[in-house]
Structure formats: C-alpha cells, structure tokens
Scaffold this motif. Structure first.
Motif, mmCIF file in Angstrom:
data_model
loop_
_atom_site.group_PDB
_atom_site.id
_atom_site.type_symbol
_atom_site.label_atom_id
_atom_site.label_comp_id
_atom_site.label_asym_id
_atom_site.label_seq_id
_atom_site.Cartn_x
_atom_site.Cartn_y
_atom_site.Cartn_z
ATOM 1 N N PRO A 42 0.813 -1.230 0.000
ATOM 2 C CA PRO A 42 0.000 0.000 0.000
ATOM 3 C C PRO A 42 0.842 1.275 0.000
ATOM 4 C CG PRO A 42 -0.079 -1.088 2.145
ATOM 5 C CD PRO A 42 0.600 -2.032 1.214
ATOM 6 N N GLU A 43 1.927 1.310 0.785
ATOM 7 C CA GLU A 43 2.754 2.516 0.825
ATOM 8 C C GLU A 43 3.403 2.794 -0.528
ATOM 9 O OE1 GLU A 43 2.254 0.922 4.878
ATOM 10 O OE2 GLU A 43 3.000 0.056 3.013
ATOM 11 N N MET A 44 3.849 1.742 -1.203
ATOM 12 C CA MET A 44 4.456 1.894 -2.520
ATOM 13 C C MET A 44 3.417 2.381 -3.535
ATOM 14 S SD MET A 44 7.716 1.145 -3.176
ATOM 15 C CE MET A 44 8.082 -0.342 -2.260
ATOM 16 N N ALA A 45 2.184 1.893 -3.415
ATOM 17 C CA ALA A 45 1.117 2.311 -4.317
ATOM 18 C C ALA A 45 0.793 3.794 -4.132
ATOM 19 C CB ALA A 45 -0.126 1.465 -4.076
ATOM 20 N N ILE A 63 -7.736 1.934 -2.206
ATOM 21 C CA ILE A 63 -8.516 1.480 -1.044
ATOM 22 C C ILE A 63 -9.640 0.551 -1.483
ATOM 23 C CG2 ILE A 63 -10.028 2.277 0.808
ATOM 24 C CD1 ILE A 63 -8.345 4.809 0.983
ATOM 25 N N GLN A 64 -10.302 0.875 -2.605
ATOM 26 C CA GLN A 64 -11.380 0.026 -3.108
ATOM 27 C C GLN A 64 -10.866 -1.358 -3.504
ATOM 28 O OE1 GLN A 64 -13.025 2.372 -6.306
ATOM 29 N NE2 GLN A 64 -14.461 3.458 -4.966
ATOM 30 N N GLU A 65 -9.679 -1.407 -4.143
ATOM 31 C CA GLU A 65 -9.105 -2.700 -4.531
ATOM 32 C C GLU A 65 -8.798 -3.560 -3.310
ATOM 33 O OE1 GLU A 65 -8.754 -4.075 -7.482
ATOM 34 O OE2 GLU A 65 -9.721 -2.336 -8.409
ATOM 35 N N PHE A 66 -8.276 -2.946 -2.257
ATOM 36 C CA PHE A 66 -8.044 -3.694 -1.018
ATOM 37 C C PHE A 66 -9.370 -4.118 -0.385
ATOM 38 C CE2 PHE A 66 -3.730 -1.640 -0.819
ATOM 39 C CZ PHE A 66 -3.001 -2.824 -0.814
ATOM 40 N N ASP A 71 -9.378 -6.776 2.668
ATOM 41 C CA ASP A 71 -8.146 -6.492 3.405
ATOM 42 C C ASP A 71 -8.237 -5.076 3.978
ATOM 43 O OD1 ASP A 71 -5.635 -6.261 4.431
ATOM 44 O OD2 ASP A 71 -4.555 -6.707 2.582
ATOM 45 N N LYS A 72 -8.924 -4.970 5.123
ATOM 46 C CA LYS A 72 -9.134 -3.643 5.723
ATOM 47 C C LYS A 72 -7.844 -3.080 6.320
ATOM 48 C CE LYS A 72 -10.659 -5.620 10.121
ATOM 49 N NZ LYS A 72 -11.751 -5.683 11.108
ATOM 50 N N HIS A 92 -13.537 12.365 0.062
ATOM 51 C CA HIS A 92 -13.795 11.222 -0.823
ATOM 52 C C HIS A 92 -12.955 10.011 -0.401
ATOM 53 C CE1 HIS A 92 -16.340 13.434 -3.580
ATOM 54 N NE2 HIS A 92 -15.455 14.434 -3.588
ATOM 55 N N VAL A 93 -11.721 10.254 0.015
ATOM 56 C CA VAL A 93 -10.881 9.162 0.503
ATOM 57 C C VAL A 93 -11.437 8.620 1.818
ATOM 58 C CG1 VAL A 93 -8.567 8.536 1.301
ATOM 59 C CG2 VAL A 93 -8.840 10.075 -0.655
ATOM 60 N N CYS A 94 -11.874 9.526 2.703
ATOM 61 C CA CYS A 94 -12.466 9.091 3.981
ATOM 62 C C CYS A 94 -13.723 8.261 3.741
ATOM 63 C CB CYS A 94 -12.820 10.313 4.832
ATOM 64 S SG CYS A 94 -11.400 11.268 5.387
ATOM 65 N N ARG A 95 -14.531 8.710 2.805
ATOM 66 C CA ARG A 95 -15.759 7.982 2.501
ATOM 67 C C ARG A 95 -15.451 6.591 1.941
ATOM 68 N NH1 ARG A 95 -19.559 9.151 -2.748
ATOM 69 N NH2 ARG A 95 -21.128 7.549 -2.327
ATOM 70 N N THR A 96 -14.449 6.514 1.077
ATOM 71 C CA THR A 96 -14.073 5.223 0.495
ATOM 72 C C THR A 96 -13.613 4.252 1.572
ATOM 73 O OG1 THR A 96 -13.379 6.373 -1.519
ATOM 74 C CG2 THR A 96 -12.652 4.101 -1.257
ATOM 75 N N LEU A 97 -12.835 4.758 2.533
ATOM 76 C CA LEU A 97 -12.368 3.895 3.623
ATOM 77 C C LEU A 97 -13.544 3.411 4.463
ATOM 78 C CD1 LEU A 97 -9.987 2.624 5.076
ATOM 79 C CD2 LEU A 97 -9.784 4.708 6.446
ATOM 80 N N ILE A 98 -14.541 4.256 4.693
ATOM 81 C CA ILE A 98 -15.730 3.845 5.446
ATOM 82 C C ILE A 98 -16.480 2.744 4.692
ATOM 83 C CG2 ILE A 98 -18.057 4.630 6.058
ATOM 84 C CD1 ILE A 98 -16.904 7.075 7.227
ATOM 85 N N ASP A 99 -16.583 2.893 3.366
ATOM 86 C CA ASP A 99 -17.237 1.852 2.561
ATOM 87 C C ASP A 99 -16.511 0.512 2.688
ATOM 88 O OD1 ASP A 99 -19.169 3.617 1.692
ATOM 89 O OD2 ASP A 99 -18.065 4.183 -0.130
ATOM 90 N N VAL A 100 -15.185 0.558 2.747
ATOM 91 C CA VAL A 100 -14.397 -0.670 2.905
ATOM 92 C C VAL A 100 -14.640 -1.275 4.285
ATOM 93 C CG1 VAL A 100 -12.048 -1.579 3.093
ATOM 94 C CG2 VAL A 100 -12.644 -0.040 1.223
ATOM 95 N N TYR A 101 -14.719 -0.429 5.309
ATOM 96 C CA TYR A 101 -15.032 -0.932 6.644
ATOM 97 C C TYR A 101 -16.387 -1.652 6.635
ATOM 98 C CZ TYR A 101 -11.182 1.637 8.858
ATOM 99 O OH TYR A 101 -9.947 2.080 9.238
ATOM 100 N N GLY A 102 -17.345 -1.078 5.942
ATOM 101 C CA GLY A 102 -18.648 -1.731 5.838
ATOM 102 C C GLY A 102 -18.572 -3.036 5.072
ATOM 103 N N LEU A 103 -17.768 -3.061 4.015
ATOM 104 C CA LEU A 103 -17.603 -4.280 3.230
ATOM 105 C C LEU A 103 -16.961 -5.383 4.054
ATOM 106 C CD1 LEU A 103 -18.143 -5.158 0.274
ATOM 107 C CD2 LEU A 103 -15.758 -4.596 -0.226
ATOM 108 N N CYS A 104 -16.080 -4.998 4.977
ATOM 109 C CA CYS A 104 -15.390 -5.972 5.836
ATOM 110 C C CYS A 104 -16.143 -6.232 7.138
ATOM 111 C CB CYS A 104 -13.981 -5.492 6.151
ATOM 112 S SG CYS A 104 -12.912 -5.317 4.700
#
Length: 662
Positions: A42-45, A63-66, A71-72, A92-104
């Motif tokens: 992730p850091e390299m990406a 974040i969406q790919e993870f 892989d939260k 938008h980045v914060c929202r995407t991370l929240i969506d991933v939390y919901g997915l996980c």
C-alpha cells in the motif's frame, strides 16, 4: 516491476516525473495499482499515485481494490500513507475507507473515524454521512443519531440519505418510523429539492412486504405508476416475494405476468420466489410444471425500445433446484435425479442441497441413505455445517437411533461447530427413545450445554424424560402412564416454580460416579421434585449394579434444614414422610431416621449449596437426615434382578409353549 523490483520502479517513475515526463504514457495507472495491491504494497502504491494530478482519486481506487479483497488493514495503511503525503482531509478518501469498513463488517472503525473528524472540528460532507449511515444501517438508533448530527451541522440530506434511512427502518422492521420518513421525503421532493427515485419506492414497498402489509405494498406500486417511473426488477421481485411469503400463488403469477408484459426481464430471484410459493402452499406438481415449461419455452419479454418481443431462456440456479427438492416429499429417487440434473447443467450442489436430501432420506426412514448422503457431501469437498448435522440428528431421532444421534452431536462439536437451538431441541424431543443411564446422562449433558450456550432451556421434554426414566424404578410401562399424568398436571400448575433447580440437581447427581452420590441434598425441593431426584439416583444405582458395579456405602438423604416457604406443596415434615413412603412402601427399602453422619458427610453438608452456617446448632439430633443402608439397597437390587429373570424365563416359556396353553 514484473521482476519484483518495486522500489526501483517507483524511484524511476519519480525521476521521470521530475523531468516533466507523462508517467501515464509510460505505465498504465490502473494496471500498476492493481499490481501493487496484489503484492500488498500500500505505501508503494501511494508513492506511485502521488505522481499524478488525480492523487486523491487514485488513492480511492487503491482502497477500493483492497476492499474487494476484504483487506481492511492494508486499506487502513493506504489511508495513513495518504494522510502523510496529503496536506488536509480528503472527504472522498475518507468515505471510500468507510465503505471498505462496511464491506469488511467492521462498522466500529467507521464510527471511530467519524468521532476523530468531529474531535478535529472537521465537518464531513453529505457523501461521508451517507456512507456512514449506510455502513451502520443495521443499527437504527445509531443511524438516526448520525442523521440528527448531520442536521445540527447544517448538512442537507439528499435522496440517498432518505433511502438509507428507509433501509435502516426495514432492517429494524419499524414500519411506523419508515412511513414518517417516507412522508417527509415526499414533502421535501414536492418542494423541488430532489425527485424520488425507484429505489425509494422499492425500499418502502419492501418495508410493507416484510410486514405482511400487502395492500400498502400494492399502494406503493400505484404511486410508482402515477409518478411515471418505470418499475425495475427489484420492484417486481419484491411484490412477487411478498405474495410468495403469503402463499398467494395465483397473485404471484399475476404479478410475474405483469412484469413480463411491462418488458422487465425477470431474474433468478423472481422465478425462485414463484416456485417457493408453490412449494409453501403444497402445490408440488404445479412447481414442477412451471420448472419444465420454463426450461422448454423460456420467457417472452416485450422490448419497448425496439418495439419487438424477445424470448429469454430460463437459467435455473442452485437455489431453484433446492426449492424443487423440498417438493419431493419422501421421494429420494426424484431428489437424487434433481441433483444429477443440477450437475449436468454445470451447477454444484451446495450444503443446502445435501441437507435437503438428508432430510428426505430421514423422512423416508432410510438411515442408510442418510449416512450415504453425509458421506457424499464430504466427498464433494463441502464441509458439514450445523444445518447438515442437525438434519442428520433429526433423522436418527425419527428412526429410533439415539446412539448415532449423540455420536453425530459429538462429532459436530469436535469440528468446532456450535449447535444451534434447533439442534438442542431435536435431541431433547427424542426423549421417549432414551432408556439407558448412558443415554439419559447424555441428554442431561445436552441440556446443560444448551443453557451454557445461552439458549432458553426447553425444560418440558427433559422433565418428561426424567419422569418416565426415574418412575421405571417402581412401575411397569402400563403403570407409568398414570403416574405421568399426575406429574404432568403438577408441572402444568407449577411450571414456573419447578424451573431449572430440579433439572440442575438431577443433572448433578446423575453425572457423578457411584462413589459420590451417597449424600442426596433435596432441601428446597417440593415433594414431586424430591421424588424425581431420589428415584433418578436409585435408577442410576440399579443400572450400574446390572453392569457389575458393587454398592460400597450407605445412601444419605438430606431433608432439613429447610425453610417452609421454599416448599410449594407442603412442609418439610410432609416432604420427609412422603419420601419415606416412597422408599419403604413402594420400594421396600429400610430407612433409618435421625441418623448421625460421619465426618465425611459432615463435610458434604458443610460444603453443600443449601447448607447453613448454624446447621449443627439448630439441629443437634440430625432429624433432617435419612439413611438407607447398603445392605438394604443390595437386597432391593437382588429382588429386582430375581423378578427380571423370572419374567424373562416366563416369557420364553410362554413363547415356546404357546400352542399348548391355547
């Protein structure tokens, strides 16, 4: 990059970017980001994404790919690396991370993120609030709290906000609140803020359908027509499913035909709902007719865009075959043919398919087929789940094989599967088949395990088992029924008082070794309860004796000291006299009253759950103790054994000389 030199690759891209070269012409950003995600870098990406002007958008993609990989942790590392590179907060980045939390499934992390922003006096935008409410839509109170907080901060709700609120009400089955929110959304829409979409109507329709309010659901359908919105497959599926749940087969078919006439292509859920409606209303032949007709002709759908009709082929799913298998009743040959047809169509039977087949074999009293189906399920690589084990245990109970039922129960626990309430209930309901001490002990262990698991104890079946089993010390099968009817009336009138005390006490005694049950503490029990406890222990002694275990000590019964208020059917003296009548009058045992216990029993009394500190001072003569000598117990067992042998020999004699006697 493809040789794994990712650090060198990123450094080279940074050099090119420093010279003003277009990186997107050298390497595709989308493919490169997916490569970094596959390598879990992730850091390299983030370093690579920072070379592009659309930095925030690319980080959202990372974040969406993870998130797709569930892989939260890597998604969180991406967000942290982005925060170090980016000066400020990108919603938008914060929202995407929240969506991933919901997915996980980690909704608590989304709440922590929201609280962190508020602590920094940062006001989230509407997209952030919508994602936060959507992730937490399973918790109606929290969702409403977020909505209220949004209003306090001056963030205006949009159509998506109202749709999520309706979804939360649907999950909580709050029809009344959903109606209020729906009316509010219609009022806001009438003011021109936004226009209700098909999702709003479909969600509200689902709220009414789940509540079995079909008239209100059809009213929403009329509102969709008035609004001039074209219903989608979700809307039609909701109506068909609502009719199917109410077993309104004809109405479901009518809705299905309307959907085809409206030019909406049905999905698998639509025709599965129709088949389910037929099966639930026991119209099994009709379900099979629909299935084979659809396979042959497919569906004719009107295409309004092209002004023509097209035939859509029918594509059954695994769920389709599972529903049809339930329509097979006890015909396991037809069910096996459906599984074979499923495989022919390239579908793999799942754990539900095998569980239904096992249940069909069980209902057909074919235990060989049950075990073969279990083996076939394992051979296909499907791990047995709680449902499969429970259905197999049910089949064993139906076919009078409690030993195999308990064996499967232990196997399920060895596989680290937690039995559910149906599993426990199935084992306890088979109480009429438990006759030996081992089976009764196993049943009691199941009861205790069920209580420890947090399930409500199903005392009725266990009390029936204990009554039948312990009264067998005295009665024959014909006499047992009369006693049971008396006990049933008692239990019916005192079910709340009997409770778990009796069952726990009996379970404690029956799971001890024969060297540990010399002291039976019946204080706090009623006459009927005390009778069950004592007869259960005597039944245990009897069965152990038949297996060659020798009686080594006297049996002591602790009747006092007891508070009369704890006795629901009489005083302590009456309970004591009732116990003596059972032991002397019905069993012929010698009972010694006023017995002074030895040192070991004194320790038992002292450590007893119901013992009092001033026991010796209050009862110096030990009038609350009864003793049955081991000699008396031995003589009673001998009488029982002689009677058993005499009856067995008489039965054999009668069997051999039946014609002479006739």
């Amino acid at each position: 990059m493809h040789h794994g030199s990712l650090e060198e690759f990123v450094r080279l891209m940074e050099i090119f970017a420093g010279y003003g070269l277009f990186i997107k012409d050298i390497s595709d950003p989308g493919g490169t980001i997916k490569f970094f995600v596959e390598k879990c870098k992730p850091e390299m990406a983030v370093r690579y994404a920072s070379l592009f002007p659309q930095f925030g958008l690319l980080v959202c993609c990372i974040i969406q790919e993870f998130g797709k990989k569930k892989d939260k942790f890597s998604a969180r590392r991406t967000y942290k690396a982005f925060s170090e590179e980016f000066d400020g907060v990108d919603m938008h980045v914060c929202r995407t991370l929240i969506d991933v939390y919901g997915l996980c499934g980690d909704f608590l992390k989304s709440r922590q993120m929201f609280e962190g922003l508020l602590a920094r006096n940062i006001t989230p935008n509407i997209f952030f609030f919508n994602s936060l409410m959507n992730v937490n839509s399973h918790d109606l109170s929290y969702t409403l709290n977020v909505y209220n907080h949004m209003q306090i901060l001056g963030v205006t709700a949009d159509m998506t906000s109202y749709n999520i609120l309706l979804k939360a009400c649907q999950n909580a089955k709050r029809v009344d609140l959903a109606q209020k929110i729906y009316e509010e959304a219609k009022k806001v829409a009438s003011d021109g803020a936004f226009k209700l979409d098909i999702i709003t109507y479909s969600t509200m329709m689902k709220v009414f359908a789940d509540a079995k309010m079909l008239e209100m659901a059809f009213k929403i359908k009329d509102e969709i027509i008035i609004a001039g919105i074209r219903a989608n497959v979700v809307t039609w599926s909701t109506l068909i499913s609502a009719c199917a749940s109410a077993t309104l087969v004809d109405e479901a078919i009518k809705i299905f035909e309307e959907m085809l006439m409206a030019g909406c292509e049905p999905n698998a859920y639509c025709f599965n709902s129709l088949l389910y409606a037929c099966v639930e209303s026991c119209q099994y032949d009709r379900a099979f007719r629909f299935f084979y007709t659809w396979k042959e002709t497919g569906f004719e759908v009107v295409n309004f865009d092209q002004g023509s009709k097209q035939v859509i082929p029918f594509k059954p799913t695994v769920a389709t075959f599972n529903i049809l298998m339930k329509a097979c009743g006890t015909d396991h040959f037809r069910a096996k043919a459906l599984i074979q047809e499923m495989k022919t169509m390239g579908l793999s039977p799942n754990h539900i398919s095998w569980s239904v087949l096992i249940d069909i074999y069980g209902n057909a009293y074919d235990m060989k087929g049950v075990m073969q189906a279990l083996k076939a399920m394992r051979d296909t690589g499907i791990k047995l789940d709680v449902v499969a084990y429970t259905v197999a245990i049910k089949a064993c109970a139906q076919n009078g094989n409690p030993r195999l039922a308990f064996s499967l129960f232990e196997e399920m626990k060895r596989d680290q599967l937690k039995p559910n309430w149906v599993t426990y209930k199935t084992l306890l309901r088979a109480r009429s088949q438990y006759g030996s001490l081992c089976e009764v002990q196993q049943c009691l262990a199941v009861y205790q395990d069920m209580r420890k698991a947090g399930y409500g104890s199903n005392d009725y079946y266990l009390k029936e088992l204990l009554e039948e089993w312990c009264e067998g010390v005295i009665c024959s099968n014909s006499q047992k029924k009369n006693l049971l009817s008396i006990d049933k009336r008692f239990n019916l009138n005192n079910s709340k008082k009997l409770g778990c005390l009796l069952l726990e006490r009996v379970a404690t005694f029956l799971q001890k070794d024969t060297d540990d049950y010399q002291a039976i503490d019946i204080r706090g029990l009623t006459k009927i309860e005390a009778r069950i406890v004592i007869l259960s222990v005597l039944r245990m002694i009897k069965e152990n004796y038949q297996q060659g275990k020798i009686i080594q000590d006297d049996m002591i019964i602790i009747v006092g000291v007891g508070d009369e208020s704890t006795c629901s059917t009489g005083t302590e003296h009456e309970i004591k006299q009732a116990i003596i009548r059972v032991l002397q009058g019905e069993l012929g045992l010698d009972v010694v009253t006023g017995h002074k216990p030895d040192l070991n029993l004194s320790m038992v009394v002292k450590n007893s759950t119901f013992a009092e500190d001033k026991y010796k001072a209050r009862r110096p003569h030990y009038s609350g103790l009864l003793k049955i000598t081991k000699e008396s117990i031995y003589q009673w067992l001998q009488r029982k054994e002689v009677t058993k042998i005499w009856f067995n020999r008489t039965y054999i004699f009668l069997g051999r000389h039946r014609s002479v006697i006739n």
